[in-house]
Motif scaffolding. Structure first.
Motif, PDB file in Angstrom:
ATOM      1  N   ARG A 155       0.806  -1.204   0.000  1.00 25.57           N
ATOM      2  CA  ARG A 155       0.000   0.000   0.000  1.00 25.57           C
ATOM      3  C   ARG A 155       0.847   1.266   0.000  1.00 25.57           C
ATOM      4  O   ARG A 155       1.944   1.290   0.536  1.00 25.57           O
ATOM      5  CB  ARG A 155      -0.925   0.011   1.225  1.00 25.57           C
ATOM      6  N   LEU A 156       0.272   2.310  -0.585  1.00 25.64           N
ATOM      7  CA  LEU A 156       0.901   3.620  -0.532  1.00 25.64           C
ATOM      8  C   LEU A 156       0.503   4.275   0.788  1.00 25.64           C
ATOM      9  O   LEU A 156      -0.423   5.081   0.849  1.00 25.64           O
ATOM     10  CB  LEU A 156       0.424   4.477  -1.711  1.00 25.64           C
ATOM     11  N   GLU A 157       1.172   3.905   1.857  1.00 27.01           N
ATOM     12  CA  GLU A 157       0.870   4.451   3.166  1.00 27.01           C
ATOM     13  C   GLU A 157       2.153   4.863   3.862  1.00 27.01           C
ATOM     14  O   GLU A 157       3.242   4.419   3.528  1.00 27.01           O
ATOM     15  CB  GLU A 157       0.125   3.413   4.020  1.00 27.01           C
ATOM     16  N   ASN A 158       2.006   5.742   4.859  1.00 26.76           N
ATOM     17  CA  ASN A 158       3.152   6.194   5.646  1.00 26.76           C
ATOM     18  C   ASN A 158       4.268   6.749   4.757  1.00 26.76           C
ATOM     19  O   ASN A 158       5.450   6.465   4.943  1.00 26.76           O
ATOM     20  CB  ASN A 158       3.691   5.052   6.518  1.00 26.76           C
ATOM     21  N   ASP A 159       3.854   7.547   3.774  1.00 25.33           N
ATOM     22  CA  ASP A 159       4.801   8.183   2.853  1.00 25.33           C
ATOM     23  C   ASP A 159       5.583   7.183   2.009  1.00 25.33           C
ATOM     24  O   ASP A 159       6.624   7.509   1.454  1.00 25.33           O
ATOM     25  CB  ASP A 159       5.775   9.096   3.615  1.00 25.33           C
ATOM     26  N   ASN A 160       5.098   5.935   1.901  1.00 30.01           N
ATOM     27  CA  ASN A 160       5.762   4.940   1.052  1.00 30.01           C
ATOM     28  C   ASN A 160       5.241   5.082  -0.368  1.00 30.01           C
ATOM     29  O   ASN A 160       4.273   4.459  -0.759  1.00 30.01           O
ATOM     30  CB  ASN A 160       5.492   3.532   1.585  1.00 30.01           C
ATOM     31  N   THR A 161       5.890   5.938  -1.177  1.00 30.92           N
ATOM     32  CA  THR A 161       5.432   6.174  -2.545  1.00 30.92           C
ATOM     33  C   THR A 161       5.986   5.150  -3.515  1.00 30.92           C
ATOM     34  O   THR A 161       5.553   5.072  -4.646  1.00 30.92           O
ATOM     35  CB  THR A 161       5.838   7.580  -3.002  1.00 30.92           C
ATOM     36  N   ALA A 162       6.980   4.372  -3.083  1.00 29.71           N
ATOM     37  CA  ALA A 162       7.415   3.159  -3.779  1.00 29.71           C
ATOM     38  C   ALA A 162       7.783   3.347  -5.235  1.00 29.71           C
ATOM     39  O   ALA A 162       7.508   2.505  -6.063  1.00 29.71           O
ATOM     40  CB  ALA A 162       6.305   2.107  -3.664  1.00 29.71           C
ATOM     41  N   GLY A 163       8.403   4.455  -5.580  1.00 29.25           N
ATOM     42  CA  GLY A 163       8.913   4.616  -6.925  1.00 29.25           C
ATOM     43  C   GLY A 163       7.951   5.248  -7.908  1.00 29.25           C
ATOM     44  O   GLY A 163       8.366   5.697  -8.970  1.00 29.25           O
ATOM     45  N   ILE A 164       6.660   5.260  -7.622  1.00 29.09           N
ATOM     46  CA  ILE A 164       5.691   5.920  -8.497  1.00 29.09           C
ATOM     47  C   ILE A 164       5.938   7.428  -8.443  1.00 29.09           C
ATOM     48  O   ILE A 164       6.128   8.000  -7.375  1.00 29.09           O
ATOM     49  CB  ILE A 164       4.249   5.586  -8.059  1.00 29.09           C
ATOM     50  N   THR A 165       5.940   8.067  -9.595  1.00 27.21           N
ATOM     51  CA  THR A 165       6.263   9.492  -9.660  1.00 27.21           C
ATOM     52  C   THR A 165       5.060  10.390  -9.931  1.00 27.21           C
ATOM     53  O   THR A 165       5.098  11.580  -9.614  1.00 27.21           O
ATOM     54  CB  THR A 165       7.311   9.752 -10.745  1.00 27.21           C
ATOM     55  N   ASP A 166       4.009   9.842 -10.548  1.00 23.24           N
ATOM     56  CA  ASP A 166       2.847  10.653 -10.917  1.00 23.24           C
ATOM     57  C   ASP A 166       1.558   9.893 -10.648  1.00 23.24           C
ATOM     58  O   ASP A 166       1.472   8.674 -10.868  1.00 23.24           O
ATOM     59  CB  ASP A 166       2.881  11.013 -12.403  1.00 23.24           C
ATOM     60  N   ILE A 167       0.557  10.633 -10.185  1.00 20.70           N
ATOM     61  CA  ILE A 167      -0.788  10.083  -9.993  1.00 20.70           C
ATOM     62  C   ILE A 167      -1.788  11.051 -10.624  1.00 20.70           C
ATOM     63  O   ILE A 167      -1.702  12.268 -10.417  1.00 20.70           O
ATOM     64  CB  ILE A 167      -1.121   9.898  -8.500  1.00 20.70           C
ATOM     65  N   TRP A 168      -2.709  10.508 -11.419  1.00 22.73           N
ATOM     66  CA  TRP A 168      -3.797  11.299 -11.988  1.00 22.73           C
ATOM     67  C   TRP A 168      -5.127  10.749 -11.490  1.00 22.73           C
ATOM     68  O   TRP A 168      -5.326   9.534 -11.446  1.00 22.73           O
ATOM     69  CB  TRP A 168      -3.791  11.239 -13.513  1.00 22.73           C
ATOM     70  N   VAL A 169      -6.042  11.661 -11.126  1.00 18.85           N
ATOM     71  CA  VAL A 169      -7.413  11.307 -10.783  1.00 18.85           C
ATOM     72  C   VAL A 169      -8.320  12.128 -11.699  1.00 18.85           C
ATOM     73  O   VAL A 169      -8.289  13.362 -11.669  1.00 18.85           O
ATOM     74  CB  VAL A 169      -7.739  11.615  -9.310  1.00 18.85           C
ATOM     75  N   LEU A 170      -9.105  11.440 -12.517  1.00 17.47           N
ATOM     76  CA  LEU A 170      -9.957  12.094 -13.506  1.00 17.47           C
ATOM     77  C   LEU A 170     -11.414  11.771 -13.185  1.00 17.47           C
ATOM     78  O   LEU A 170     -11.799  10.601 -13.118  1.00 17.47           O
ATOM     79  CB  LEU A 170      -9.610  11.611 -14.917  1.00 17.47           C
ATOM     80  N   ASP A 171     -12.209  12.802 -13.010  1.00 20.07           N
ATOM     81  CA  ASP A 171     -13.611  12.660 -12.620  1.00 20.07           C
ATOM     82  C   ASP A 171     -14.505  12.839 -13.845  1.00 20.07           C
ATOM     83  O   ASP A 171     -14.603  13.938 -14.398  1.00 20.07           O
ATOM     84  CB  ASP A 171     -13.941  13.702 -11.540  1.00 20.07           C
ATOM     85  N   TYR A 172     -15.152  11.730 -14.261  1.00 19.97           N
ATOM     86  CA  TYR A 172     -16.059  11.754 -15.409  1.00 19.97           C
ATOM     87  C   TYR A 172     -17.503  11.551 -14.958  1.00 19.97           C
ATOM     88  O   TYR A 172     -17.776  10.758 -14.046  1.00 19.97           O
ATOM     89  CB  TYR A 172     -15.705  10.657 -16.407  1.00 19.97           C
ATOM     90  N   GLN A 173     -18.408  12.244 -15.619  1.00 16.41           N
ATOM     91  CA  GLN A 173     -19.839  12.054 -15.395  1.00 16.41           C
ATOM     92  C   GLN A 173     -20.523  12.081 -16.756  1.00 16.41           C
ATOM     93  O   GLN A 173     -20.373  13.047 -17.519  1.00 16.41           O
ATOM     94  CB  GLN A 173     -20.399  13.147 -14.484  1.00 16.41           C
ATOM     95  N   ASP A 174     -21.214  10.978 -17.081  1.00 19.84           N
ATOM     96  CA  ASP A 174     -21.848  10.840 -18.398  1.00 19.84           C
ATOM     97  C   ASP A 174     -20.837  11.046 -19.528  1.00 19.84           C
ATOM     98  O   ASP A 174     -21.143  11.655 -20.565  1.00 19.84           O
ATOM     99  CB  ASP A 174     -23.007  11.826 -18.549  1.00 19.84           C
ATOM    100  N   GLY A 175     -19.624  10.536 -19.322  1.00 22.04           N
ATOM    101  CA  GLY A 175     -18.596  10.610 -20.342  1.00 22.04           C
ATOM    102  C   GLY A 175     -17.889  11.947 -20.454  1.00 22.04           C
ATOM    103  O   GLY A 175     -16.984  12.105 -21.283  1.00 22.04           O
TER     104      GLY A 175
END
Length: 289
Positions: free
Chosen positions: A60-80
């Motif tokens: 898990r990504l917990e306790n500041d353990n980002t584990a090498g991942i550099t980018d995260i995107w969250v995209l919110d779609y509604q009805d496409g």
């Protein structure tokens, strides 16, 4: 009587607080005031420091353990339609725990976590100059006043790869090893499906300090959904692009969450290669060629 009035006041205060928590207001793209709720997503998945050593089922990504991942995107779609987006980078204090205020109703939240090189986001695709470990999730979500605002979505790996391992020593004068195979370097949006794989080269520069040494390894990744069958062309060159060695491994299978390992002589080509599928990601198979 005073006690009763005090309790009534406290109850009214608590009720008002609860009402505020669950019925926040947001202005939509039409300028209308609509009810919304704040969500925090605690991302988890098979993230590790090195994508060559992914053997654990869920880190898990917990306790500041980002584990090498550099980018995260969250995209919110509604009805496409894309309503909003959040992009986090590894230096963000809340990296791995993105938050977003969502209006009441049905949403499709798209998550992408990656350590790919030079990402570019457009309305139709997320593209990298070089694909490295990448995880995705399509997360349907119904938002209402009673919704739990803390969620822990688990992302799934979206890549496969071919790892080339040389059993012979690097030949003196070698400057570059190029591996050409079918690769997809972009995800279509909002589907999160890999765009069509086309042949392209992944190049590794060789320095004089590596000459005469064994164990050279080069891994080439591709975004992958269904199986990709590809020829793998390996070209070893020296000064002025003079070809030292060149060979093709035909019909190599590449699948999501799996590494196909090609092992054999790269510089002398006296013997054939062996092919193995690394099952540290998923179930594997062995092939000789």
């Amino acid at each position: 009587m005073k006690k009763i009035l005090l309790m009534a006041t406290m109850l009214a205060t608590l009720t008002a607080c609860e009402h505020y928590e669950f019925t926040e207001e947001t202005t939509n793209d039409k300028g209308e005031i609509v009810a919304s709720k704040a969500f925090t997503f605690h991302l988890k998945g098979d993230f590790t420091t090195s994508f060559e050593e992914m053997t654990r089922a869920a880190v898990r990504l917990e306790n500041d353990n980002t584990a090498g991942i550099t980018d995260i995107w969250v995209l919110d779609y509604q009805d496409g339609k894309l309503l909003q987006q959040v992009h986090q980078v590894a230096s963000d204090a809340d990296f791995g725990h993105p938050n977003m205020k969502l209006t009441y109703g049905e949403h499709n939240i798209k998550f992408v976590a990656s350590k790919g090189v030079n990402p570019t986001l457009t309305a139709s695709a997320l593209t990298w100059a070089k694909v490295l470990d990448t995880f995705v999730l399509d997360y349907p979500l119904t938002v209402s006043a009673s919704s739990n605002g803390n969620r822990a979505p688990e992302l799934k790996r979206a890549i496969g790869g071919v790892k080339l391992v040389a059993t012979d020593a690097v030949k003196n004068g070698t400057q570059k090893v190029s591996v050409t195979m079918k690769r997809s370097l972009s995800l279509a949006l909002p589907a999160l499906a890999p765009n069509e794989a086309t042949a392209s080269a992944n190049e590794l520069s060789i320095t004089s300090s590596q000459w005469d040494k064994t164990g050279l390894a080069l891994t080439t990744y591709t975004l992958c959904d269904e199986e990709i069958i590809t020829d793998v062309v390996v070209t070893v060159t020296g000064a002025d692009n003079v070809v030292i060695s060149q060979f093709t491994v035909s019909d190599v299978s590449v699948k999501k969450n799996r590494i196909t390992t090609l092992t054999g002589e790269m510089f002398g080509r006296g013997n054939g290669f062996s092919v193995a599928i690394d099952d540290s990601w998923d179930e594997g198979l062995d092939v000789n060629f």
